[in-house]
Design a protein around this motif. Structure first.
Motif, short mmCIF file in Angstrom:
data_model
loop_
_atom_site.label_atom_id
_atom_site.label_comp_id
_atom_site.label_asym_id
_atom_site.label_seq_id
_atom_site.Cartn_x
_atom_site.Cartn_y
_atom_site.Cartn_z
N THR A 194 1.18 60.78 -44.19
CA THR A 194 2.44 61.21 -43.55
C THR A 194 3.83 60.70 -44.04
O THR A 194 3.90 59.42 -44.03
N ALA B 198 -1.99 63.78 -34.25
CA ALA B 198 -0.66 63.37 -34.24
C ALA B 198 -0.35 62.00 -34.48
O ALA B 198 -1.18 60.78 -34.26
N ASP C 280 4.71 60.81 -31.85
CA ASP C 280 5.16 61.89 -30.70
C ASP C 280 6.42 61.25 -29.87
O ASP C 280 6.28 60.14 -29.25
N GLN D 249 2.58 65.19 -37.63
CA GLN D 249 0.97 65.42 -37.73
C GLN D 249 0.48 64.81 -39.00
O GLN D 249 1.26 64.59 -39.91
N ASP E 34 -0.85 56.78 -31.50
CA ASP E 34 -1.33 56.78 -30.23
C ASP E 34 -1.11 55.43 -29.08
O ASP E 34 -1.63 55.33 -28.23
N GLN F 34 7.66 65.48 -33.12
CA GLN F 34 6.07 65.06 -33.47
C GLN F 34 5.96 65.34 -35.01
O GLN F 34 6.11 66.17 -35.68
#
Ligand SMILES: Nc1ncnc2c1ncn2[C@@H]1O[C@H](COP(=O)(O)OP(=O)(O)OP(=O)(O)O)[C@@H](O)[C@H]1O
Length: 239
Positions: free
Chosen positions: A186, A2, A5, A27, A64, A25
């Motif tokens: 991403t 991820a 989030d 990924q 994170d 979310q």
């Protein structure tokens, strides 16, 4: 893995509550389009993900890290992995295109070859022009070329193709897809062009009435019976 989030994100400007509980979310390697009508809160949402805009309630985890409680030095490290292109873009007026690319290459300590960027983005004819004197579309292309210089893990683009002619739009998308395929980076973007969503995005988030009314793969939306993403949009959102 991820990359982002977001839970129950809420944001107001004065008593105008724009985001009323967005869940999202992303990924690694996904290309996600954020859609919604004018004023729905798309830019506000992207600016929160970019860590440049505050929010009221909810949790936003990027790489994170909870961006509300992260110390400033770690926030700066985190920002090094994010490239953004906002609208409208204002760069140093007194610099030429070639000089701007060199400046940002040094700033990002980028190993990317400027000559390759100039060739890829068809900038040869413009490298000696002042940024300020370029047309709106070429300003956009230069801004995107600069965004790619930092080889970001996350690329956030606010209406990247607005104002571009069809060739430049194709060129830009081929660069975005190439970057995504080669690096697994991403991409999160906003657009009002539903054909682009259908052609290039893995997932769509529709923000309506302050919430993510739909967050689904383009494939599943089309499989559920809509003949296009444009048809899906028109049937899902009232004026
Ligand atoms: N800095 C600000 N101060 C006050 N209100 C703001 C601010 N920025 C945005 N807004 C308001 O928040 C709402 C959402 O704006 P936002 O730009 O996020 O929408 P959007 O979905 O990106 O719109 P568009 O498709 O027209 O670009 C609008 O009503 C706008 O007027």
């Amino acid at each position: 893995m991820a990359i982002i989030d977001v839970r129950n994100l809420q944001k107001s400007y004065g008593n105008n509550q724009v985001l009323k509980g967005v869940n999202f979310q992303a990924q690694e390697g996904e290309v996600i389009g954020v859609i919604g009508k004018n004023g729905a809160g798309k830019s506000t949402f992207l600016e929160i993900l970019m860590t440049i805009k505050s929010y009221d309630i909810g949790t936003v985890i990027v790489f994170d890290e909870d961006i509300k409680s992260i110390p400033t030095n770690r926030l700066e490290q985190l920002r090094q992995n994010i490239s953004v292109v906002l609208q409208p873009t204002q760069f140093y007026k007194t610099l030429k295109v070639g000089e701007l690319l060199k400046l940002f290459k040094a700033y990002y300590q980028s190993p990317v070859d400027i000559e390759k960027i100039i060739a890829d983005f068809k900038l040869e004819a413009h490298r000696k022009k002042y940024f300020d004197k370029l047309s709106g579309g070429w300003k956009q292309i230069v801004s995107l070329a600069i965004a790619f210089l930092s080889e970001p893990k996350l690329l956030i683009l606010d209406e990247p193709t607005t104002g571009l002619d069809p060739h430049m739009r194709n060129l830009l998308w081929s660069y975005i897809k190439n970057y995504n395929d080669k690096t697994g980076g991403t991409v999160i973007l906003t657009t009002h062009n539903m054909d682009e969503i259908e052609l290039y995005c893995d997932k769509v988030m529709l923000i309506n009435n302050g919430v993510n009314e739909v967050f689904e793969t383009t494939e599943n939306i089309l499989a559920s019976g809509y003949k296009s993403i444009n048809a899906f949009y028109l049937q899902s959102v009232s004026i």
